[in-house]
Design a protein around this motif. Structure first.
Motif, short mmCIF file in Angstrom:
data_model
loop_
_atom_site.label_atom_id
_atom_site.label_comp_id
_atom_site.label_asym_id
_atom_site.label_seq_id
_atom_site.Cartn_x
_atom_site.Cartn_y
_atom_site.Cartn_z
N ASP A 54 28.16 51.97 44.56
CA ASP A 54 27.30 51.40 45.60
C ASP A 54 26.55 52.50 46.36
O ASP A 54 25.38 52.34 46.70
CB ASP A 54 28.13 50.55 46.56
N PRO A 61 29.04 46.53 40.52
CA PRO A 61 29.04 45.91 39.19
C PRO A 61 30.04 44.75 39.08
O PRO A 61 31.17 44.83 39.58
CB PRO A 61 29.46 47.05 38.26
N ASN A 62 29.60 43.69 38.44
CA ASN A 62 30.49 42.56 38.18
C ASN A 62 31.71 42.98 37.37
O ASN A 62 32.79 42.40 37.52
CB ASN A 62 29.74 41.45 37.44
N ALA A 63 31.53 43.99 36.53
CA ALA A 63 32.65 44.47 35.70
C ALA A 63 33.79 45.01 36.55
O ALA A 63 34.92 45.10 36.09
CB ALA A 63 32.15 45.55 34.74
N SER A 65 34.10 43.94 40.17
CA SER A 65 34.49 42.93 41.17
C SER A 65 35.13 41.69 40.55
O SER A 65 36.09 41.15 41.11
CB SER A 65 33.30 42.54 42.04
N PHE A 66 34.63 41.21 39.40
CA PHE A 66 35.20 39.99 38.83
C PHE A 66 36.67 40.12 38.45
O PHE A 66 37.48 39.28 38.83
CB PHE A 66 34.37 39.51 37.63
N TYR A 104 29.01 34.71 51.99
CA TYR A 104 27.90 33.98 51.39
C TYR A 104 27.12 33.20 52.45
O TYR A 104 25.89 33.17 52.44
CB TYR A 104 28.39 33.03 50.29
N LEU A 121 24.73 39.96 46.83
CA LEU A 121 25.79 39.15 46.22
C LEU A 121 26.99 40.01 45.84
O LEU A 121 28.12 39.52 45.82
CB LEU A 121 25.26 38.41 45.00
N GLY A 122 26.77 41.28 45.55
CA GLY A 122 27.89 42.18 45.27
C GLY A 122 28.83 42.29 46.45
O GLY A 122 30.05 42.34 46.29
N LYS A 125 30.91 39.13 46.60
CA LYS A 125 31.99 39.19 45.61
C LYS A 125 33.08 40.17 46.05
O LYS A 125 34.27 39.91 45.86
CB LYS A 125 31.45 39.54 44.24
#
Length: 196
Positions: A54, A61-63, A65-66, A104, A121-122, A125
């Motif tokens: 960041d 990255p979604n990789a 946070s998800f 959100y 949005l990051g 998440k």
């Protein structure tokens, strides 16, 4: 990976994040269970990588946070609710929904009022990640701490020579949230530990 498949961080930075996570886990291992130390290593690694990504690229990255949400649920159950997994699951899910939902909502209200995104949005998440790892009880204090750290960062930027802060300037807020999540996780682990 970015759109052109170039890595977001160099191998040296990733290796540094792994070393950092190992040091944090070893320091915690002295005072807590091996399961808690492993969970702390995983969280420290993810939070270090999120912070660095960041800071450099203004993305989370979604990789990272998800998978951190289910890992937080598993860690919360294993470390704090091994005797009643449903309590740990409920606590983590409630924390993730409250934190992610609040961020959100804040993002949507800001966009509605100002017509530009004030929160990515990051960050939303990452708030859900914080909720999964910390549960709802620590969220208000953790969010306040991250916000104050972000404001302090902006204040430092504002006093730098030749720097002018504008309301539309991007701030890598995830770089303030991620370290706070790790610190509050460690504080949660050490709460029952007596130092004297």
């Amino acid at each position: 990976m970015t759109d052109d498949d170039t890595p977001l961080l160099s191998r040296k930075v990733i290796a540094g994040a792994i070393v950092f996570a190992g040091i944090v886990a070893i320091a915690v291992f002295i005072l807590v269970s091996p399961v808690a130390a492993v969970a702390t290593f995983v969280l420290a690694l993810i939070m270090a990588l999120i912070t660095l990504t960041d800071l450099k690229h203004f993305i989370i990255p979604n990789a990272l946070s998800f998978p951190a949400v289910p890992l937080g649920i598993i860690a919360n159950i294993a470390v704090f609710h091994a005797d009643d997994w449903t309590a740990g699951l409920t606590e983590s899910l409630l924390g993730a929904v409250l934190a992610g939902g609040s961020f959100y909502l804040l993002r949507a209200v800001w966009f509605r009022l100002r017509r530009y995104e004030g929160l990515g949005l990051g960050d939303v998440k990452l708030a859900a990640v914080a909720g999964a790892w910390l549960g709802p009880a620590l969220l208000p204090t953790a969010c306040l701490t991250a916000a104050l750290a972000g404001l302090a960062g902006v204040a430092v930027m504002a006093i730098l020579p030749g720097r002018r802060i504008d309301m539309t300037d991007q701030i890598p807020f995830g770089s303030f949230i991620a370290p706070v999540v790790l610190v509050f996780w460690v504080l949660r682990l050490l709460e029952p530990v007596s130092f004297w």
